[in-house]
Design an enzyme around this catalytic site. Sequence first.
Site, PDB file in Angstrom:
ATOM      1  N   PHE A 243      -1.381   5.309  11.117  1.00 11.90           N
ATOM      2  CA  PHE A 243      -2.161   4.119  10.755  1.00 11.90           C
ATOM      3  C   PHE A 243      -2.102   3.140  11.915  1.00 11.90           C
ATOM      4  O   PHE A 243      -1.026   2.818  12.405  1.00 11.90           O
ATOM      5  CB  PHE A 243      -1.590   3.463   9.491  1.00 11.90           C
TER       6      PHE A 243
ATOM      7  N   ASP B 293       2.467   2.588  19.178  1.00 11.16           N
ATOM      8  CA  ASP B 293       2.111   1.537  18.229  1.00 11.16           C
ATOM      9  C   ASP B 293       3.399   1.103  17.548  1.00 11.16           C
ATOM     10  O   ASP B 293       3.905   1.784  16.652  1.00 11.16           O
ATOM     11  CB  ASP B 293       1.088   2.076  17.220  1.00 11.16           C
TER      12      ASP B 293
ATOM     13  N   LYS C 261       2.971  -7.956  13.489  1.00  9.13           N
ATOM     14  CA  LYS C 261       3.815  -8.145  12.300  1.00  9.13           C
ATOM     15  C   LYS C 261       4.995  -9.098  12.540  1.00  9.13           C
ATOM     16  O   LYS C 261       4.806 -10.301  12.582  1.00  9.13           O
ATOM     17  CB  LYS C 261       4.282  -6.775  11.774  1.00  9.13           C
TER      18      LYS C 261
HETATM   19  C1  LIG Z   1       1.711   0.925  12.762  1.00  9.29           C
HETATM   20  C2  LIG Z   1       0.672  -0.101  12.416  1.00  9.29           C
HETATM   21  N1  LIG Z   1      -0.303  -0.359  13.295  1.00  9.29           N
HETATM   22  C3  LIG Z   1      -1.259  -1.266  13.035  1.00  9.29           C
HETATM   23  C4  LIG Z   1      -1.282  -1.967  11.853  1.00  9.29           C
HETATM   24  C5  LIG Z   1      -2.366  -2.968  11.609  1.00  9.29           C
HETATM   25  O1  LIG Z   1      -1.862  -4.252  11.729  1.00  9.29           O
HETATM   26  P1  LIG Z   1      -2.708  -5.493  11.180  1.00  9.29           P
HETATM   27  O2  LIG Z   1      -2.802  -5.319   9.698  1.00  9.29           O
HETATM   28  O3  LIG Z   1      -1.895  -6.694  11.605  1.00  9.29           O
HETATM   29  O4  LIG Z   1      -4.029  -5.457  11.836  1.00  9.29           O
HETATM   30  C6  LIG Z   1      -0.281  -1.738  10.906  1.00  9.29           C
HETATM   31  C7  LIG Z   1      -0.306  -2.430   9.609  1.00  9.29           C
HETATM   32  O5  LIG Z   1       0.262  -2.005   8.642  1.00  9.29           O
HETATM   33  C8  LIG Z   1       0.718  -0.775  11.195  1.00  9.29           C
HETATM   34  O6  LIG Z   1       1.683  -0.500  10.328  1.00  9.29           O
END
Ligand SMILES: Cc1ncc(COP(=O)(O)O)c(C=O)c1O
Length: 406
Positions: free
Chosen positions: A143, A228, A257
């Site tokens: 994700f 990520d 986050k």
């Molecule tokens: C690994 C990862 N990347 C990207 C995101 C997306 O982040 P945002 O919701 O701040 O756009 C998340 C959100 O849960 C995530 O867990």
Amino acid sequence: MSDNSAHSNYTRATFDEVMVPNYNPATIIPERGDGSRVWDQEGNDYVDFAGGIAVTALGHNHPALVKALKDQADKIWHLSNVFTNKPALELADKLTKATFADKVFFANSGGEANEAAFKLVRKYANDNFGPEKNEIISFKQSFHGRTLFTVCVGGQPKYTEGFEPLPGGISHAEYNNLQSLEAIISDKTCAVVMEPVQGEGGIVPATEEFVKGVRALCDKHDALLVFDEVQTGVGRTGHLYAYMGMGVTPDILTTAKAMGGGFPIGAMLTTSKIAASFMPGTHGSTYGGNPLGCAVSNAVFDTINTPEMLQSVLDKSAKIVARLEEIGKKYDVFASVRGRGLLLGAVLNEKWQGKARQFIEAGWQHGVMVLVAGMNVVRLAPALNITDEEIEDGLNRFEKAVASIA
Ligand SMILES: Cc1ncc(COP(=O)(O)O)c(C=O)c1O
């Protein structure tokens, strides 16, 4: 603590009347927090093991964060990137000193940090190898955010269905399966994107062998490795960034986050050589590097990036894992407990497949907030500074919640 102001007349039903139905929030409406405790509109209290989905890494109402926000609010709120600003420069300086990176791009969320990373890997490959080298490989169940590009790089088709036509040049290998990556990587691959621990995909840590193998395949094919770390970053795994405990260094890292402790901010970190492809005019954001967000993030960074805080994450993790395993055995609900640091997943056993949501709802009824990661994993992502007393109280409440449904 409840109050009688007009807003307490609003209820969950109001959501259905006035909000786009892309979320299905709880019936409780949290109103106030302190440390790892939250109070709802009715005055009920909850121990917060959810941390706003791995965001409120220093709990609620942390004095250093509140002070940083208030002090900056008295100075200047916003400038745009027509100007730079001191909190942004200070934060970028700290991030580059503490990591492999030489350069920082600020965004407002994880999705935007990833969008920048995915654009940059294409641009860098185009600049250095030509337009043929444009394929991005990611992993199934990953994700990376909700923009069209990031849902496509993400490995969960349910998030792209109905949004076609989709951007191309993206494929997905099996996570923790090097042969599967080896089968599709080529000299046309411009980047491999991975989470060090798949978060939304079920709290699945990458094995050391896999991560090292991915790095080696990227090197072999001149592909960039993008980590990520939106969910794993800023101390959550007991390291400032998870890569630091994995014996592998990425070329690009995204973080968000916990970075703002609840104030929206994200960033993409990379080397000078790669950053050079984002010359003036190639990419941007009105709010990215906003002084308010950066001021708070500086306070978050200073508070979390200490050996004591990072060690305490591992100590607390061990305590929570032991108790979750005990609860899982006693009520015959969990097959295993996995994760890193304070990003933990209790994996439901055969009998409970598909029923993770029942655990969060029972939690709310018993005064504890937990999360799911997919339908088969109950996820905990508490504040890194959660106290032993809050852990004990929260786990006692969680056990009562489990007992009520098991
Ligand atoms: C690994 C990862 N990347 C990207 C995101 C997306 O982040 P945002 O919701 O701040 O756009 C998340 C959100 O849960 C995530 O867990």
